[in-house]
Write a protein that holds these residues in place. Structure first.
Motif, PDB file in Angstrom:
ATOM      1  N   ASP A  26       0.827  -1.217   0.000  1.00 48.38           N
ATOM      2  CA  ASP A  26       0.000   0.000   0.000  1.00 48.38           C
ATOM      3  C   ASP A  26       0.855   1.260   0.000  1.00 48.38           C
ATOM      4  OD1 ASP A  26      -2.426  -1.399   0.005  1.00 48.38           O
ATOM      5  OD2 ASP A  26      -2.397  -1.585   2.191  1.00 48.38           O
ATOM      6  N   GLY A  27       1.998   1.226  -0.690  1.00 53.07           N
ATOM      7  CA  GLY A  27       2.856   2.393  -0.782  1.00 53.07           C
ATOM      8  C   GLY A  27       3.782   2.611   0.402  1.00 53.07           C
ATOM      9  N   HIS A  28       3.698   1.739   1.423  1.00 56.87           N
ATOM     10  CA  HIS A  28       4.554   1.859   2.610  1.00 56.87           C
ATOM     11  C   HIS A  28       5.730   0.891   2.489  1.00 56.87           C
ATOM     12  CE1 HIS A  28       1.544   4.281   4.657  1.00 56.87           C
ATOM     13  NE2 HIS A  28       0.640   3.390   4.276  1.00 56.87           N
ATOM     14  N   PRO A  29       6.972   1.370   2.616  1.00 57.44           N
ATOM     15  CA  PRO A  29       8.134   0.484   2.530  1.00 57.44           C
ATOM     16  C   PRO A  29       8.385  -0.235   3.864  1.00 57.44           C
ATOM     17  CG  PRO A  29       8.855   2.760   2.738  1.00 57.44           C
ATOM     18  CD  PRO A  29       7.350   2.777   2.682  1.00 57.44           C
ATOM     19  N   TYR A  30       8.787  -1.506   3.766  1.00 54.01           N
ATOM     20  CA  TYR A  30       9.129  -2.308   4.940  1.00 54.01           C
ATOM     21  C   TYR A  30      10.482  -2.968   4.697  1.00 54.01           C
ATOM     22  CZ  TYR A  30       4.218  -1.744   6.109  1.00 54.01           C
ATOM     23  OH  TYR A  30       2.991  -1.209   6.396  1.00 54.01           O
ATOM     24  N   ALA A  31      11.423  -2.747   5.623  1.00 59.66           N
ATOM     25  CA  ALA A  31      12.739  -3.386   5.535  1.00 59.66           C
ATOM     26  C   ALA A  31      12.613  -4.795   6.109  1.00 59.66           C
ATOM     27  CB  ALA A  31      13.776  -2.589   6.323  1.00 59.66           C
ATOM     28  N   MET A  32      13.139  -5.778   5.392  1.00 55.97           N
ATOM     29  CA  MET A  32      13.030  -7.171   5.810  1.00 55.97           C
ATOM     30  C   MET A  32      14.289  -7.577   6.569  1.00 55.97           C
ATOM     31  SD  MET A  32      10.096  -7.475   4.587  1.00 55.97           S
ATOM     32  CE  MET A  32       9.804  -9.149   5.082  1.00 55.97           C
ATOM     33  N   SER A  33      14.107  -8.286   7.680  1.00 53.29           N
ATOM     34  CA  SER A  33      15.248  -8.722   8.494  1.00 53.29           C
ATOM     35  C   SER A  33      15.858 -10.000   7.920  1.00 53.29           C
ATOM     36  CB  SER A  33      14.805  -8.952   9.931  1.00 53.29           C
ATOM     37  OG  SER A  33      13.796  -9.932   9.980  1.00 53.29           O
ATOM     38  N   SER A  34      17.052 -10.318   8.376  1.00 53.81           N
ATOM     39  CA  SER A  34      17.726 -11.539   7.933  1.00 53.81           C
ATOM     40  C   SER A  34      17.026 -12.761   8.513  1.00 53.81           C
ATOM     41  CB  SER A  34      19.184 -11.533   8.380  1.00 53.81           C
ATOM     42  OG  SER A  34      19.879 -10.494   7.746  1.00 53.81           O
ATOM     43  N   PRO A  35      16.931 -13.844   7.739  1.00 57.29           N
ATOM     44  CA  PRO A  35      16.254 -15.052   8.225  1.00 57.29           C
ATOM     45  C   PRO A  35      17.128 -15.834   9.210  1.00 57.29           C
ATOM     46  CG  PRO A  35      17.053 -15.375   5.990  1.00 57.29           C
ATOM     47  CD  PRO A  35      17.342 -13.955   6.340  1.00 57.29           C
TER      48      PRO A  35
END
Length: 195
Positions: A26-35
């Protein structure tokens, strides 16, 4: 640097550096953490098993990180996606809703996968969504029915068959080999005392 105050788009996303994995919902960026290690073990086992089952079929299994552009304001990187329309594959991304997506939960992504991504996948018409929980070990299969998902749950002793890709049938005992055993206080089957 990601500009604040305006919705992020696919065009913006393509200009960001690759040092951090990002998703846009929805236009909001999310940084993904390391697995975690367990996440990667399950990911590898699922990918190998799914690839083996679909060998020689039209559908292909794609491993993350690989971008899925659902819209100009929605870009995700599912752990695994199954592509049955190869004409939608581009060099570095997939256009539109894949036939099946798989997300493996971790403490940092559980809410993101169960709430944001679930709503996004339903809205964008992803026919089948698998949520894999490492602890406790289980697989939830969500099948799109209208604009929401129907849920079926599976334990490590079960066999699961995709409702959208009939050739895809997995024995979960082969996937959850390295998963921790259930907690000692988990509800157990038993017999009530007789009176």
């Amino acid at each position: 640097m990601i500009p604040r105050g305006k919705p992020s788009t696919w065009t913006d996303y393509q200009s960001w550096d690759d040092d951090t994995r990002w998703e846009i919902i929805d236009g909001h960026p999310y940084a993904m953490s390391s697995p975690t290690y367990l996440h990667q073990q399950l990911l590898g086992a699922l990918f190998l098993s799914m690839s083996e089952k679909l060998k020689g079929h039209r559908c292909q299994v794609v491993l993350s990180p690989f971008d899925v552009r659902l819209s100009e304001y929605d870009v995700v990187q599912p752990d695994i996606l199954v592509v049955c329309e190869p004409e939608r594959l581009r060099k570095a991304h997939y256009e539109g809703a894949p036939s099946l997506v798989v997300e493996i939960l971790s403490p940092s992504t559980s809410r993101h996968d169960r709430v944001r991504k679930l709503a996004l996948y339903a809205r964008c018409g992803v026919p089948e969504y698998w949520i894999v929980s490492p602890e406790p070990a289980m697989l939830e299969v969500l099948t799109l029915a209208g604009d929401c998902y129907r849920l079926r749950g599976f334990m490590p002793v079960d066999e699961v068959r995709s409702s959208t890709i009939p050739e895809l049938k997995l024995r979960l005992a082969e996937i959850f080999v390295g998963a921790p055993p259930p907690a000692a206080d988990e509800v157990k089957e038993g017999r009530p005392p007789t009176y």
